[in-house]
Write a protein that holds these residues in place. Structure first.
Motif, PDB file in Angstrom:
ATOM      1  N   ARG A   1      33.474  19.588  49.880  1.00 52.21           N
ATOM      2  CA  ARG A   1      33.256  20.287  48.607  1.00 52.21           C
ATOM      3  C   ARG A   1      32.968  21.780  48.773  1.00 52.21           C
ATOM      4  O   ARG A   1      32.847  22.502  47.783  1.00 52.21           O
ATOM      5  N   GLY A   2      32.820  22.244  49.999  1.00 52.17           N
ATOM      6  CA  GLY A   2      32.400  23.625  50.229  1.00 52.17           C
ATOM      7  C   GLY A   2      33.362  24.660  49.680  1.00 52.17           C
ATOM      8  O   GLY A   2      32.957  25.588  48.978  1.00 52.17           O
TER       9      GLY A   2
ATOM     10  N   MET B   1      29.319  30.196  55.641  1.00 56.21           N
ATOM     11  CA  MET B   1      28.684  30.210  56.964  1.00 56.21           C
ATOM     12  C   MET B   1      28.722  28.824  57.597  1.00 56.21           C
ATOM     13  O   MET B   1      28.964  28.679  58.804  1.00 56.21           O
ATOM     14  N   THR B   2      28.471  27.807  56.787  1.00 52.37           N
ATOM     15  CA  THR B   2      28.534  26.433  57.308  1.00 52.37           C
ATOM     16  C   THR B   2      29.935  26.117  57.817  1.00 52.37           C
ATOM     17  O   THR B   2      30.106  25.541  58.909  1.00 52.37           O
TER      18      THR B   2
ATOM     19  N   ARG C   1      30.440  25.144  61.645  1.00 54.95           N
ATOM     20  CA  ARG C   1      30.780  23.740  61.927  1.00 54.95           C
ATOM     21  C   ARG C   1      32.264  23.530  62.181  1.00 54.95           C
ATOM     22  O   ARG C   1      32.653  22.848  63.120  1.00 54.95           O
TER      23      ARG C   1
ATOM     24  N   LEU D   1      23.391  27.444  62.403  1.00 58.98           N
ATOM     25  CA  LEU D   1      23.010  27.535  60.998  1.00 58.98           C
ATOM     26  C   LEU D   1      21.707  28.303  60.813  1.00 58.98           C
ATOM     27  O   LEU D   1      21.522  28.977  59.806  1.00 58.98           O
TER      28      LEU D   1
ATOM     29  N   GLU E   1      26.362  30.408  51.905  1.00 60.36           N
ATOM     30  CA  GLU E   1      25.946  29.281  52.746  1.00 60.36           C
ATOM     31  C   GLU E   1      27.140  28.383  53.078  1.00 60.36           C
ATOM     32  O   GLU E   1      27.271  27.901  54.201  1.00 60.36           O
ATOM     33  N   GLU E   2      28.008  28.148  52.086  1.00 63.59           N
ATOM     34  CA  GLU E   2      29.179  27.302  52.344  1.00 63.59           C
ATOM     35  C   GLU E   2      30.122  27.974  53.346  1.00 63.59           C
ATOM     36  O   GLU E   2      30.659  27.313  54.241  1.00 63.59           O
TER      37      GLU E   2
ATOM     38  N   LEU F   1      24.938  30.294  47.295  1.00 61.24           N
ATOM     39  CA  LEU F   1      25.658  29.040  47.542  1.00 61.24           C
ATOM     40  C   LEU F   1      26.970  29.314  48.290  1.00 61.24           C
ATOM     41  O   LEU F   1      27.277  28.649  49.290  1.00 61.24           O
TER      42      LEU F   1
ATOM     43  N   ALA G   1      22.449  31.938  60.985  1.00 62.07           N
ATOM     44  CA  ALA G   1      23.200  32.371  59.804  1.00 62.07           C
ATOM     45  C   ALA G   1      22.291  32.762  58.649  1.00 62.07           C
ATOM     46  O   ALA G   1      22.736  33.392  57.690  1.00 62.07           O
ATOM     47  N   LYS G   2      21.004  32.403  58.735  1.00 63.13           N
ATOM     48  CA  LYS G   2      20.076  32.763  57.663  1.00 63.13           C
ATOM     49  C   LYS G   2      19.777  34.270  57.637  1.00 63.13           C
ATOM     50  O   LYS G   2      19.407  34.814  56.606  1.00 63.13           O
TER      51      LYS G   2
END
Lengths: 125, 144
Positions: free
Chosen positions: B115-116, B57-58, B62, B22, B54-55, B51, B25-26
């Motif tokens: 919810r991503g 990439m997460t 993950r 993570l 980020e979702e 948003l 990923a920034k």
């Protein structure tokens, strides 16, 4: 923001806890980005372990939240409910309010415009 | 992968490959948002793109790569004053997005996770998954 900061990173996430009347007030400031947002759930559940009557989560200085941060709010809310307490939100910005609306968490979590309104509404509840 | 004409990139895509963490990923996020700002997108659009990125990439780190830092996430993107296209691919087996439960349904609303994808769909103009399910294409049209 200094010139060396990456753009749109936002302020660092900061979480402070304060005891106010019948409630634990948790003030979440800055940006809950993907690399730090799990801290929200960790800290809120930590606060819930003490079984406060109410946890008031002040979002007025929260700039950004991802789904993982939202999940932390939900996890703490559920823990509070299981132990007979409550968790409410205060003062989200328009952008954060929109996230809560889109996910329909506004139907699960009570949202108050400011801290005094939240404390008044949860006193004796 | 079939794409609708609205998603087909008509400008060259830049590519970044980062390790599957993570924090790594920034880096592409900063690069993309810098371009988005430069192109004059609104505050609301910048929030939406940040948003959604980020979702995505997460999910790649993950769920796709299962937090295996030896794997990589590939980001291809193009930012123009008209629209932003972002494609995120992981090295996982993929998934079927249609099988992800609706997190806004009453029976799911209390779930802490899940919810991503709905946030990405809500905040971006177009969203499409590859047939293998390990690549997402997201488009934000600049309404200004």
């Amino acid at each position: 923001m200094s010139a060396s900061d990456p753009p749109r990173n936002g302020a660092p996430l900061q979480i402070d806890v304060e005891r106010r009347e019948h409630a634990s007030v948790v003030r979440i400031c800055g940006a809950a980005t993907m690399d730090v947002s799990s801290e929200i759930g960790r800290r809120l559940v930590e606060v819930a372990v003490a079984k406060p009557h109410c946890i008031v989560v002040d979002l007025s200085a929260l700039e950004f939240i991802d789904s993982n941060g939202l999940g932390g709010l939900v996890a703490a809310y559920l823990k509070q409910r299981r132990q007979g307490g409550s968790l409410v939100l205060v003062g989200p910005t328009a952008a954060i309010h929109d996230v809560l609306d889109v996910t329909r968490l506004n139907q699960l979590l009570s949202i108050y415009p400011d801290l005094s309104a939240a404390l008044a509404a949860t006193r004796g509840a | 992968m079939s794409r609708s004409s609205s998603i087909e990139p008509d400008v060259p895509l830049q590519e970044m490959v980062v390790e599957s963490t993570l924090s790594a990923a920034k880096k592409p996020e900063a690069a993309i948002l810098s371009e988005v700002e430069r192109c004059g997108y609104s505050e609301d659009d910048i929030f939406a793109i940040k948003l959604s990125l980020e979702e995505a990439m997460t999910n790649a780190v993950r769920h796709g790569n299962r937090c295996d830092a030896s794997k990589h996430v590939t980001i291809r993107y193009a930012v123009t004053p008209e629209r932003t296209i972002i494609i995120v691919r992981d090295e996982g087996p993929g998934f079927c997005p249609d099988r992800v439960p609706d997190p806004t349904a009453p029976e799911n609303i209390e779930r802490p996770s899940g919810r991503g994808i709905m946030l990405i769909r809500a905040y971006m103009t177009h969203v499409e998954y590859s047939a293998t399910g390990n690549e997402i294409t997201m488009v934000k049209v600049n309404e200004r």
